[in-house]
Design a protein around this motif. Structure first.
Motif: not given
Length: 257
Positions: A179-188, A130-141, A248-254
């Protein structure tokens, strides 16, 4: 480079998906702090690879389930690299057991790292952003945060929690430039899927055969995902000012939701 002048902190950044994310962010110009509960040769290799890309890098030992260690991690990143523009909550743990056999302590361990960790890390970094005027939070689900898997009730519960946390926090911070978003990996092919390939193998089936069977039967594309795939989505989230609250899913269509 899209992220020139930015700094990213990646928890669980020494190996696997965390390493893939850290390297992709570095390729786009970000300086990187990688944090892990235990540092070792994996962290040193990732650190060297980031530096080989011409970026500044630092490693920090911290347990994301402990508020005092999280505070130290944030402060150390700012001290070493000047800011935390991008926080990637990637640190995670996994085990498998049916609910009837699942110990309370194991439920608590999984939830502490996978769900409490993103909460503590986000809470600690928000005032700075907030002090810096913004940022990005990315969660790995995970796609396990979209659908249940047998013997993974505790893991699925933790990842469903991450998706809900992501959506709520995005709304809370929508007017703060964060902004706050989540990556949803498939089978890695990380240690988690090596473990599950052993746990879920059929009688008389080897681990490699189990791995290949899961790829063939679960993923519509029939191709496993990679840590680099997750890193590419992280770069998108880090550079998209009007995408927030998404998982967002990154899973080849699962999963198609």
């Amino acid at each position: 480079m899209k992220l020139s002048g930015k700094t990213a902190l990646v928890t669980g950044g020494s190996r696997g998906i965390g390493r893939g994310i850290a390297l992709e962010l570095a390729r786009e110009g970000a300086d990187i702090a990688i944090a892990d509960a235990r540092l070792g040769t994996d962290a040193q290799k990732t650190l060297s690879d980031i530096q080989a890309l011409g970026r500044e890098a630092v490693e920090i030992e911290a347990d994301v389930s402990k508020a005092d260690q999280v505070a130290f991690m944030i402060d150390r990143t700012i001290e070493a690299l000047g800011a935390v523009d991008i926080l990637v909550n990637n640190a995670g743990v996994l085990s498998a057991a049916p609910v009837e056999e699942l110990e309370e302590a194991e439920w608590d361990r999984i939830m502490a790292v996978n769900a409490k960790g993103p909460f503590l890390c986000s809470k600690a970094v928000i005032p700075h952003m907030k002090v810096c005027g913004g940022g990005r939070i990315i969660n790995v689900a995970s796609i396990a945060g979209k659908n249940g898997f047998t013997t993974l009730a505790h893991y699925c519960a933790s990842k469903f929690a991450v998706v809900g946390f992501t959506n709520t926090l995005a709304k809370e911070l929508a007017r703060d430039g964060i902004t706050v978003n989540a990556i949803c990996p498939g089978i890695v092919r990380t240690w988690m899927w090596d473990y599950l390939s052993e746990e879920w193998r059929a009688p008389e089936e080897g681990v490699e055969d189990s791995w290949a069977r899961h790829i063939d039967t679960i993923i519509p594309q029939g191709i496993a995902q990679t840590p680099q795939d997750m890193g590419q989505l992280a770069v998108f989230f880090a550079t998209a000012p009007h995408v927030t609250g998404q998982a967002f899913n990154v899973d080849g269509g699962v999963e198609l939701h």
